[in-house]
Motif scaffolding. Structure first.
Motif, mmCIF file in Angstrom:
data_model
loop_
_atom_site.group_PDB
_atom_site.id
_atom_site.type_symbol
_atom_site.label_atom_id
_atom_site.label_comp_id
_atom_site.label_asym_id
_atom_site.label_seq_id
_atom_site.Cartn_x
_atom_site.Cartn_y
_atom_site.Cartn_z
ATOM 1 N N ALA A 13 -7.835 6.608 -1.288
ATOM 2 C CA ALA A 13 -8.789 5.501 -1.361
ATOM 3 C C ALA A 13 -8.761 4.940 -2.768
ATOM 4 N N VAL B 43 -6.754 4.430 3.087
ATOM 5 C CA VAL B 43 -5.482 4.324 3.811
ATOM 6 C C VAL B 43 -4.946 5.711 4.120
ATOM 7 N N ASP C 239 -10.771 -2.086 -4.101
ATOM 8 C CA ASP C 239 -10.191 -3.364 -3.695
ATOM 9 C C ASP C 239 -10.082 -4.268 -4.924
ATOM 10 N N HIS D 275 2.645 5.237 7.054
ATOM 11 C CA HIS D 275 2.615 3.783 7.264
ATOM 12 C C HIS D 275 2.489 3.426 8.737
ATOM 13 N N VAL E 97 -8.709 9.906 8.239
ATOM 14 C CA VAL E 97 -9.269 8.858 7.385
ATOM 15 C C VAL E 97 -10.798 8.949 7.381
ATOM 16 N N PHE F 202 0.830 -1.213 0.000
ATOM 17 C CA PHE F 202 0.000 0.000 0.000
ATOM 18 C C PHE F 202 0.866 1.266 0.000
ATOM 19 N N HIS G 50 -11.841 -0.928 5.062
ATOM 20 C CA HIS G 50 -12.684 -1.363 3.956
ATOM 21 C C HIS G 50 -13.990 -0.577 4.010
ATOM 22 N N LEU H 201 -10.797 0.739 -0.393
ATOM 23 C CA LEU H 201 -9.879 0.727 0.740
ATOM 24 C C LEU H 201 -9.394 2.144 1.002
ATOM 25 N N HIS I 84 -0.536 -2.620 6.187
ATOM 26 C CA HIS I 84 -0.604 -1.156 6.181
ATOM 27 C C HIS I 84 -2.059 -0.863 6.552
ATOM 28 N N THR I 85 -2.268 -0.168 7.653
ATOM 29 C CA THR I 85 -3.619 0.067 8.177
ATOM 30 C C THR I 85 -4.567 0.511 7.068
ATOM 31 N N HIS I 86 -5.695 -0.179 6.967
ATOM 32 C CA HIS I 86 -6.670 0.171 5.928
ATOM 33 C C HIS I 86 -8.080 -0.083 6.429
ATOM 34 N N THR J 127 -12.095 -2.809 9.649
ATOM 35 C CA THR J 127 -10.635 -2.887 9.660
ATOM 36 C C THR J 127 -10.229 -4.179 10.361
#
Ligand code: AMP
Ligand code: ZN
Length: 116
Positions: free
Chosen positions: A29, A44, A32, A48, A66, A8, A104, A42, A100-102, A88
């Protein structure tokens, strides 16, 4: 800060392609690759972190950034009228595969699960 082996981060840096649907200074964003609903994006943060708990510890204001992006995008696209779900995943029991924090965003149709 980006991480060399993070897919990501590479998407954020434009080193591998993605279908972007929203971008501002802090947040990206994109669609997916394997959608689980007719609309599946997604979100993000460009910084990171490996998961939501790391994000809270590193800089909890990134969560607000976010979700501000999610608010803007979902209202622009009128997804707030039909409805949507944010998910998440953290770790093995949740099936996290990308570290990598995301978040949905799932919608575009009635969603199954959570008692439905
Ligand atoms: P998770 O299981 O929560 O870690 O979710 C990872 C998600 O990233 C999955 O839904 C994948 O389909 C998606 N994904 C993996 N690689 C890519 C990519 N290059 N572009 C878009 N989505 C991806
Ligand atoms: Zn990353």
């Amino acid at each position: 800060m980006s991480h060399n082996d993070c897919i990501f981060c590479k998407i954020i840096e434009g080193k591998i392609p993605s279908s972007k649907v929203f971008e501002n200074e802090n947040v990206l964003a994109f669609k997916d690759l394997h959608p689980q609903a007719s609309k599946h994006f997604l979100f993000v943060h460009k910084s990171h972190t490996r998961n939501i708990n790391e994000m809270v510890l590193a800089n909890s204001s990134h969560i607000a950034e976010v979700f501000s992006a999610i608010q803007q995008f979902s209202s622009q696209e009128k997804l707030d009228q039909s409805g949507f779900r944010i998910v998440t995943n953290l770790g093995p029991d949740a099936g996290q595969t990308v570290f990598h924090t995301h978040f949905h965003l799932l919608g575009g149709e009635p969603l199954k699960g959570f008692g439905r």
